[in-house]
Design a protein around this motif. Structure first.
Motif, PDB file in Angstrom:
ATOM      1  N   GLU A   1      -0.792 -13.708  21.790  1.00 28.94           N
ATOM      2  CA  GLU A   1      -0.862 -14.703  22.854  1.00 28.94           C
ATOM      3  C   GLU A   1      -0.945 -16.105  22.265  1.00 28.94           C
ATOM      4  OE1 GLU A   1      -4.093 -13.880  25.488  1.00 28.94           O
ATOM      5  OE2 GLU A   1      -3.249 -11.975  26.120  1.00 28.94           O
ATOM      6  N   LYS A   2      -1.680 -16.215  21.185  1.00 32.11           N
ATOM      7  CA  LYS A   2      -1.837 -17.503  20.540  1.00 32.11           C
ATOM      8  C   LYS A   2      -0.497 -17.996  19.995  1.00 32.11           C
ATOM      9  CE  LYS A   2      -5.055 -19.728  17.396  1.00 32.11           C
ATOM     10  NZ  LYS A   2      -6.142 -19.495  16.466  1.00 32.11           N
TER      11      LYS A   2
ATOM     12  N   MET B   1       1.752 -19.124  22.844  1.00 32.60           N
ATOM     13  CA  MET B   1       1.327 -20.425  23.364  1.00 32.60           C
ATOM     14  C   MET B   1       1.798 -21.557  22.440  1.00 32.60           C
ATOM     15  SD  MET B   1      -2.461 -19.759  25.076  1.00 32.60           S
ATOM     16  CE  MET B   1      -3.028 -21.271  24.432  1.00 32.60           C
TER      17      MET B   1
ATOM     18  N   SER C   1       4.563 -24.287  23.544  1.00 33.37           N
ATOM     19  CA  SER C   1       4.107 -25.680  23.519  1.00 33.37           C
ATOM     20  C   SER C   1       5.080 -26.553  22.724  1.00 33.37           C
ATOM     21  CB  SER C   1       2.714 -25.788  22.906  1.00 33.37           C
ATOM     22  OG  SER C   1       1.783 -25.111  23.690  1.00 33.37           O
TER      23      SER C   1
END
Length: 145
Positions: A24-25, A28, A32
């Motif tokens: 998930e990191k 993201m 971004s």
């Protein structure tokens, strides 16, 4: 060392828990950065759009002053060509001076006898009959029909 053994014993459990957390990191961070690039591209595109309307408009066609003066005096195409030829033969630079100084006409009218009548007609249009008769006393204006 005891801590290390505890970590190793629970390694599979730690991997299972952190597997979804790490992915998930990364998603993201990836999205971004991607959205920052998209936003930057949109801003640059809009700035270019703002600049280009002035540049993309067709530039004004620059009509030479000689042509503008011929049009302003409503000279025919034949009369314009005659004036162009006369200024080239006389070596006038810029050729627009022919519209200002009637004394420049004397040489051309006297030297090129075959063009005398049409040149005197153009001169009469530009400077008026009185001035033409002052420079060329033998000129008689033809009556307008």
């Amino acid at each position: 060392m005891l801590l290390l053994c505890a970590v190793l014993a629970n390694l599979s459990e730690i991997a299972r828990i952190s597997r979804s957390y790490g992915s998930e990191k990364y998603y993201m961070i990836f999205f971004s950065v991607l959205s920052a690039f998209v936003l930057l591209w949109i801003v640059m595109y809009l700035l270019e759009l703002k600049k280009t309307p002035a540049a993309s408009k067709s530039p004004k066609v620059v009509v030479p002053l000689f042509t503008q003066l011929c049009q302003a005096h409503e000279l025919s195409a034949e009369q314009s060509r005659l004036l162009t030829t006369m200024t080239e033969r006389a070596g006038l630079q810029p050729p627009e001076t022919i519209f200002i100084d009637p004394s420049l006409w004397i040489h051309c009218i006297e030297e090129y006898k075959q063009n005398r009548k049409p040149l005197l007609e153009v001169m009469q249009i530009l400077f008026g009959t009185a001035r033409v008769q002052r420079w060329f006393p033998d000129y008689e204006r033809e009556p307008d029909c």
